[in-house]
Design a protein around this motif. Structure first.
Motif, PDB file in Angstrom:
ATOM      1  N   LEU A 178       0.840  -1.192   0.000  1.00 15.24           N
ATOM      2  CA  LEU A 178       0.000   0.000   0.000  1.00 15.24           C
ATOM      3  C   LEU A 178       0.877   1.244   0.000  1.00 15.24           C
ATOM      4  O   LEU A 178       1.907   1.301   0.662  1.00 15.24           O
ATOM      5  CB  LEU A 178      -0.911   0.042   1.227  1.00 15.24           C
ATOM      6  N   VAL A 179       0.445   2.237  -0.754  1.00 17.91           N
ATOM      7  CA  VAL A 179       1.171   3.486  -0.870  1.00 17.91           C
ATOM      8  C   VAL A 179       0.258   4.607  -0.379  1.00 17.91           C
ATOM      9  O   VAL A 179      -0.908   4.673  -0.747  1.00 17.91           O
ATOM     10  CB  VAL A 179       1.576   3.750  -2.338  1.00 17.91           C
ATOM     11  N   LYS A 180       0.802   5.491   0.464  1.00 16.16           N
ATOM     12  CA  LYS A 180       0.063   6.664   0.930  1.00 16.16           C
ATOM     13  C   LYS A 180       0.444   7.819   0.016  1.00 16.16           C
ATOM     14  O   LYS A 180       1.621   8.120  -0.157  1.00 16.16           O
ATOM     15  CB  LYS A 180       0.419   6.981   2.379  1.00 16.16           C
ATOM     16  N   ILE A 181      -0.567   8.478  -0.575  1.00 18.31           N
ATOM     17  CA  ILE A 181      -0.350   9.526  -1.565  1.00 18.31           C
ATOM     18  C   ILE A 181      -1.062  10.791  -1.146  1.00 18.31           C
ATOM     19  O   ILE A 181      -2.242  10.753  -0.770  1.00 18.31           O
ATOM     20  CB  ILE A 181      -0.859   9.076  -2.951  1.00 18.31           C
ATOM     21  N   TYR A 182      -0.344  11.927  -1.210  1.00 17.26           N
ATOM     22  CA  TYR A 182      -0.972  13.230  -1.011  1.00 17.26           C
ATOM     23  C   TYR A 182      -1.536  13.646  -2.362  1.00 17.26           C
ATOM     24  O   TYR A 182      -0.814  13.744  -3.344  1.00 17.26           O
ATOM     25  CB  TYR A 182       0.027  14.267  -0.498  1.00 17.26           C
ATOM     26  N   VAL A 183      -2.835  13.896  -2.420  1.00 13.13           N
ATOM     27  CA  VAL A 183      -3.551  14.128  -3.672  1.00 13.13           C
ATOM     28  C   VAL A 183      -3.547  15.614  -4.041  1.00 13.13           C
ATOM     29  O   VAL A 183      -3.931  16.459  -3.234  1.00 13.13           O
ATOM     30  CB  VAL A 183      -5.001  13.616  -3.565  1.00 13.13           C
ATOM     31  N   THR A 184      -3.141  15.910  -5.286  1.00 11.11           N
ATOM     32  CA  THR A 184      -3.186  17.279  -5.798  1.00 11.11           C
ATOM     33  C   THR A 184      -4.259  17.459  -6.868  1.00 11.11           C
ATOM     34  O   THR A 184      -4.720  18.571  -7.098  1.00 11.11           O
ATOM     35  CB  THR A 184      -1.825  17.691  -6.384  1.00 11.11           C
ATOM     36  N   GLN A 185      -4.643  16.364  -7.538  1.00  8.33           N
ATOM     37  CA  GLN A 185      -5.722  16.378  -8.523  1.00  8.33           C
ATOM     38  C   GLN A 185      -6.479  15.064  -8.394  1.00  8.33           C
ATOM     39  O   GLN A 185      -5.863  14.019  -8.204  1.00  8.33           O
ATOM     40  CB  GLN A 185      -5.179  16.495  -9.950  1.00  8.33           C
ATOM     41  N   CYS A 186      -7.814  15.134  -8.510  1.00  8.55           N
ATOM     42  CA  CYS A 186      -8.608  13.909  -8.357  1.00  8.55           C
ATOM     43  C   CYS A 186      -9.982  14.093  -8.972  1.00  8.55           C
ATOM     44  O   CYS A 186     -10.514  15.215  -9.003  1.00  8.55           O
ATOM     45  CB  CYS A 186      -8.732  13.575  -6.871  1.00  8.55           C
ATOM     46  N   ASP A 187     -10.583  12.988  -9.428  1.00  6.02           N
ATOM     47  CA  ASP A 187     -11.948  13.053  -9.942  1.00  6.02           C
ATOM     48  C   ASP A 187     -12.967  13.153  -8.804  1.00  6.02           C
ATOM     49  O   ASP A 187     -14.135  13.412  -9.038  1.00  6.02           O
ATOM     50  CB  ASP A 187     -12.259  11.885 -10.873  1.00  6.02           C
TER      51      ASP A 187
END
Length: 136
Positions: free
Chosen positions: A39-48
């Motif tokens: 599992l990877v934790k990602i800080y989201v900058t763009q998303c649907d």
């Protein structure tokens, strides 16, 4: 660790990635953490899913792709990034951009005649993340 058999490199902390979250959201962001279970934790900058922007989500290694690194070379982009480096007090990044700008200025080109001087330097911190092109 490879994602699969097409020789893509596994993401590392700080890499920009795109993919699909555990909640089936399409996103672009950067890797904050990686756990041993894939599992990877990602800080989201763009998303649907607009509510996910600005927060951290989780995704499986197999559902993300590293974004290609972007190396800016046009003068206006370099100047804009230098402004950002000044705002974030990132001296190493500023110096890197200033060197690229100086190289661009030394190349003969009619578009360079409107140049406005030599940038200065400042104190700052280290760079944490690589810059990439996210315009897809």
């Amino acid at each position: 660790m490879n994602l699969d058999n097409d020789n893509r490199q596994a993401p590392r902390i700080g890499d920009w990635v795109s993919g699909t979250s555990l909640m089936d959201e399409r996103f672009i962001g950067y890797v904050e953490a990686i756990d041993k279970n894939g599992l990877v934790k990602i800080y989201v900058t763009q998303c649907d899913h607009d509510a996910a922007v600005g927060s951290s989500i989780r995704a499986w290694f197999t559902h993300i792709d590293r974004l290609p690194e972007h190396d800016p070379s046009d003068i206006e982009t370099l100047r804009s990034l230098m402004d950002l480096a000044l705002m974030t007090r990132d001296r190493a990044w500023f110096d890197e951009l200033a060197a690229k700008l100086a190289n661009r200025k030394s190349e003969p080109s009619p578009s360079l005649q409107a140049d406005h001087g030599t940038p200065g330097t400042f104190g700052g911190s280290n760079r944490l993340f690589r810059r990439v092109n996210t315009d897809y």
